[in-house]
Design a protein around this motif. Structure first.
Motif, PDB file in Angstrom:
ATOM      1  N   GLN A 605       0.816  -1.208   0.000  1.00  0.00           N
ATOM      2  CA  GLN A 605       0.000   0.000   0.000  1.00  0.00           C
ATOM      3  C   GLN A 605       0.856   1.265   0.000  1.00  0.00           C
ATOM      4  N   VAL A 606       1.966   1.224   0.734  1.00  0.00           N
ATOM      5  CA  VAL A 606       2.866   2.378   0.767  1.00  0.00           C
ATOM      6  C   VAL A 606       3.423   2.645  -0.627  1.00  0.00           C
ATOM      7  N   TRP A 607       3.894   1.599  -1.292  1.00  0.00           N
ATOM      8  CA  TRP A 607       4.434   1.772  -2.639  1.00  0.00           C
ATOM      9  C   TRP A 607       3.346   2.240  -3.607  1.00  0.00           C
ATOM     10  N   SER A 621      -3.135   9.683  -2.825  1.00  0.00           N
ATOM     11  CA  SER A 621      -1.923   9.135  -2.219  1.00  0.00           C
ATOM     12  C   SER A 621      -1.910   9.370  -0.718  1.00  0.00           C
ATOM     13  N   LEU A 625      -1.731   6.545   2.330  1.00  0.00           N
ATOM     14  CA  LEU A 625      -0.621   6.523   3.279  1.00  0.00           C
ATOM     15  C   LEU A 625      -1.088   6.760   4.711  1.00  0.00           C
ATOM     16  N   ALA A 628      -2.617   3.527   5.981  1.00  0.00           N
ATOM     17  CA  ALA A 628      -1.559   2.552   6.288  1.00  0.00           C
ATOM     18  C   ALA A 628      -0.829   2.927   7.569  1.00  0.00           C
ATOM     19  N   MET A 629      -0.580   4.213   7.749  1.00  0.00           N
ATOM     20  CA  MET A 629       0.121   4.698   8.938  1.00  0.00           C
ATOM     21  C   MET A 629      -0.672   4.364  10.206  1.00  0.00           C
ATOM     22  N   ILE A 646       6.464   4.500   6.314  1.00  0.00           N
ATOM     23  CA  ILE A 646       5.152   5.053   5.960  1.00  0.00           C
ATOM     24  C   ILE A 646       5.071   6.521   6.373  1.00  0.00           C
ATOM     25  N   ALA A 649       7.047   8.817   3.979  1.00  0.00           N
ATOM     26  CA  ALA A 649       6.335   9.011   2.704  1.00  0.00           C
ATOM     27  C   ALA A 649       5.123   9.919   2.905  1.00  0.00           C
ATOM     28  N   MET A 650       4.375   9.691   3.975  1.00  0.00           N
ATOM     29  CA  MET A 650       3.194  10.512   4.255  1.00  0.00           C
ATOM     30  C   MET A 650       3.583  11.963   4.485  1.00  0.00           C
ATOM     31  N   ASP A 860      13.564   6.636   1.191  1.00  0.00           N
ATOM     32  CA  ASP A 860      12.215   6.612   1.765  1.00  0.00           C
ATOM     33  C   ASP A 860      11.430   7.870   1.397  1.00  0.00           C
TER      34      ASP A 860
END
Length: 864
Positions: A605-607, A621, A625, A628-629, A646, A649-650, A860
């Protein structure tokens, strides 16, 4: 009362479940989630519960999602299973004791009102009865409002207390002639407390002489705290010195233990006689503890409150300090981990093999004994070590002995087998790095954390090399070193440089499609990622995907894993549409295979979210994220490696959508962690620090940006240039910072200087983005020659593929048309409008001159 009621109902043949909350050093061990897990455990052991096959399958899937234990599962997930089992157990009785000890705060924990509603619903539907005991607490007013609460006053329970006291008096065989006097004393002094009454009778029972009995009976009634102190300082029989030390160690082990300890674990840690260990623990610590069900627990919540009071006031009257708990636990954990059994290379071999080949079976003799302290020690040794305030030289020597020998390799392989991947290892190493530099004196004594991995596995490899039949394991040990350093993002290590030789040797020893060979091949592909050889990595992963498809089929997890890494290849090669399609598929498959909370699903999910961001779909996006976080953090916390990825990226997407305050908060927290754990030239640390400086700049926090730039340059002055892409990024931020301060000429000189300095084969995304911002600054200044220079910087970015162009001279720049189109195409790409950039180039019969200049490098961070 809860214990008495439980025994009474079981005597009558009622199906009765009981759970007692007990606060401990770890809040996660005293939550409604643990209650749900206990209900499931009790019902699955019951012969009266049927139709559990589907539940077993669900629990098996949960065990892979929450490999650290059921306490890390979201409450709602476990409660759904517990509820299903309760509904199939009509007329059950559930006793919950000490609800005031339960923790209700947390992202995946229910509030007290929701919790009570869940209990009411299942009791009503299953015709069950639930009785909850608790000390008065304002949070339970919701129960009072629903008329579900009965407050037992002193007057209402005194007769029951006296009935209990009479039976306890007879059990303890106290003087019959004094019975009525004692009961009257209990009536007047207990204030309706069963626990005080029991302690008082125990206090009388420990008197050795008649005169002592009379003094205790007729003196001022002790408080509960005084009872505890008396039990420890004045036991009925004088303890020998070694017994006093043993009792101290038992209580210190309990105090900071991160989960409930089994009596067998205490026995193992303290080398007690197995056949009488429970009796030893009970006799030494009576009446403060319980050992029912094979677990060590306190007899009453007030016992822990007494211990905490002793620690808070530094009370040494008991002969020891509870502040020594972490140090003792660290010592016992390391002693267990250093057992010679775990240095046996034959035992290490089996765990090493199974971690590369899941079909391999480990002999029972190679595993830690069931109920041994190793299971606890392997999970929490570093936690206790890092919480030891002033570690002794002996403790640090123990840590070094562990980190630099074969026992460390056994622990790594055991942890990978138990928890999956490096979950139980990288977190420990991160904590140790931070602690090593933070605590005075430790950095000079404790082994270097990053080198200890290679040291222990090189010893292991050498041991196998010395064996006549150990060639396979010699190379597997070397492969594990590569796996670890690549996981840390270190690809220039001398060990990683031998990776191709390792893979080739393994191929010569095993069949081409053997699981070990395929895993080694995947590691070589991952190493190429880190070396910037993205197309080579893509070719390897594409081949692995096909191999996995032929061997196991598309429904097998190993095929999905290979496909996922091929998706990462597409991502790095900037084929984002293909990457999005692959990550969508692997997310679906990992969800099917491992469940919603599984690490593989969340990683996919992150990717997926990162690829969406590269295509300009920022809000979608961010939603992916953030979800998922929340899921990962709720189970594993903020220190978990995947949670950090995560979060990074977020935060970068938050920065991209202009939510700079939120992004800065995340980046600052992460920066504190990486600065404590990694050297100034570590590329992951540089990424965080540079993106934080960039975010400060975009948020007009000029002074903070300047400070960050100076700190990066001062700390990493020697090794910054070895990461040339990061070096370019840093100069980009510096140039824009100068421009923000009104020093446009200085900014232009800074940015033009790095472009001029770079060789043709050093071109990268950072330099492409510099060209765009430099063009803007040159046109803003508009001095003589600035417009020409702004365009000339886009030389050699695109090439004509029509076949009709005239060949130019070697040193002659591209014609103005190509320079203009190159700038336009790059501007579109930078905004995530890749499809429009491709349409523009195709319509003009152009292509990127060197497509690899646009490739991403391993990081990352989303927007490089």
């Amino acid at each position: 009362m809860a214990s008495f009621l439980h025994k009474h109902l079981e005597t009558e043949g009622r199906k009765t479940l009981v759970y007692r909350f007990q606060r401990s050093a770890s809040d996660i061990g005293s939550t409604a989630t643990v209650l749900a897990a206990s209900i499931i455990d009790q019902l699955l052991e019951s012969p009266t519960v049927s139709h559990t096959s589907g539940i077993i399958v669900e629990l098996d899937k949960l065990s892979t999602e929450s490999s650290l234990g059921p306490q890390h599962c979201p409450f709602q997930v476990l409660w759904t299973i517990a509820k299903s089992l309760l509904l199939s157990t009509k007329g059950f009785h559930l006793i919950i004791d000490a609800l005031d000890e339960c923790q209700f705060d947390g992202p995946v924990l229910p509030g007290i009102a929701t919790f009570i509603e869940h209990l009411l619903e299942v009791a009503r539907k299953a015709n069950g009865k639930i009785l909850i005991f608790s000390r008065p607490d304002p949070q339970f007013n919701i129960a009072r409002q629903r008329s579900l609460l009965m407050h037992m006053t002193e007057d209402e329970v005194t007769n029951d207390v006296l009935t209990f006291a009479r039976k306890e008096y007879e059990r303890l065989q106290l003087p019959s002639r004094e019975e009525e006097v004692v009961l009257e004393r209990i009536r007047s002094s207990s204030h309706g407390s069963f626990w005080w009454s029991r302690l008082f009778l125990d206090y009388l029972g420990r008197s050795l002489q008649t005169t002592d009995f009379q003094i205790r009976l007729r003196g001022v009634p002790p408080s509960v705290e005084e009872f505890y102190r008396s039990a420890l300082l004045n036991p009925p029989l004088r303890l020998r010195e070694n017994e006093v030390e043993c009792r101290r160690d038992i209580l210190l082990m309990y105090y900071q233990a991160q989960r409930a300890l089994k009596t067998s674990e205490i026995e193992d840690a303290l080398s007690l006689r197995p056949e009488i260990s429970t009796q030893i623990i009970s006799n030494l610590c009576r009446p403060l503890v319980n050992t029912e069900g094979g677990f060590f627990s306190l007899a009453h919540p007030s016992v822990r409150e007494f211990f905490e009071s002793c620690e808070r006031t530094n009370d040494m009257s008991l002969g020891f300090s509870f502040s020594d708990s972490h140090a003792l636990l660290a010592e016992k954990c390391l002693t267990t981990l250093l057992n010679e059994k775990y240095a046996d290379k034959q035992n290490v071999k089996q765990y090493l093999h199974v971690n590369y080949d899941e079909e391999y079976q480990i002999d029972t003799d190679a595993q830690p004994r069931n109920g041994s302290f190793y299971h606890y020690a392997s999970r929490y040794w570093y936690h206790h070590l890092c919480h030891t305030r002033s570690p002794s030289p002996t403790l640090l020597r123990q840590a070094n002995d562990f980190l630099l020998n074969l026992q460390f390799a056994f622990w790594v392989e055991y942890s990978r087998k138990e928890f999956g991947q490096f979950i139980g290892v990288t977190g420990a190493m991160d904590r140790l790095r931070s602690w090593r530099f933070r605590v005075p004196g430790v950095s000079k004594t404790l082994a270097d954390i990053d080198s200890c991995f290679a040291t222990s596995y090189k010893k292991l490899s050498a041991a196998y090399k010395a064996d006549g039949d150990g060639e396979l394991y010699q190379w597997l040990a070397r492969l594990r070193i590569c796996d670890y350093y690549l996981d840390l993002g270190i690809n220039n290590n001398e060990e990683v440089g031998c990776l191709d030789q390792i893979a080739m040797t393994l191929r010569s020893l095993l069949e081409p499609n053997h699981p070990v060979v395929l895993r080694a091949t995947a590691t070589t592909a991952y190493a190429r990622f880190h070396a910037g050889r993205m197309r080579a990595a893509w070719r390897i992963y594409a081949g692995l995907t096909e191999s996995r498809r032929k061997i196991a089929g598309e429904n097998d997890q190993r095929f999905v894993e290979a496909l996922h890494f091929r998706g990462e290849s597409e991502y790095y090669l900037t084929n984002f549409e293909d990457a999005i399609a692959i990550f969508a598929k692997t997310s679906t498959e990992f969800l099917r295979l491992r469940g919603l909370g599984g690490g593989l699903y969340l990683a996919a999910q992150v990717w997926y979210g990162m690829a969406l961001a590269q295509m300009g779909q920022l809000e979608t996006s961010l939603e992916v994220l953030q979800t998922a976080m929340q899921k990962r953090q709720s189970v594993f916390g903020l220190h978990d490696a995947l949670t950090k990825l995560i979060r990074i990226a977020m935060a970068d997407v938050l920065r991209a959508v202009g939510r700079h305050d939120d992004a800065i908060k995340h980046f600052r927290d992460i920066a504190r962690g990486v600065r404590a754990s990694f050297s100034p030239c570590n590329k992951y640390r540089l990424d965080i620090e540079i993106v934080l400086a960039k975010t400060y700049l975009e948020a007009n926090m000029i002074q903070d940006a300047q400070i960050m730039i100076k700190e990066i340059e001062a700390a990493g002055s020697r090794g910054l240039r070895q990461h040339f892409t990061r070096f370019c990024q840093l100069h980009h931020v510096k140039g824009l910072l100068l421009a923000k301060e009104g020093m446009v000429t200085e900014a232009i000189n800074c940015l033009q200087g790095i472009l001029t300095e770079a060789e043709q084969d050093q071109n990268n995304r950072a330099l492409l983005w510099i060209r765009l911002d430099l063009a803007m600054l040159l046109r803003e200044r508009n001095d003589e020659g600035d417009e020409y220079q702004a365009s000339a910087n886009f030389d050699n970015i695109v090439r004509d593929v029509s076949g009709n162009s005239e060949p130019g001279f070697l040193d002659e720049p591209d014609p103005p048309r190509l320079l203009d189109l190159a700038e336009k195409a790059l501007s579109l790409v930078r905004c995530g409008r890749w499809s429009e950039a491709r349409l523009l180039l195709d319509s003009e019969h152009l292509d990127w001159n060197i497509p690899s200049d646009l490739w991403l490098w391993v990081s990352d961070i989303v927007f490089l």
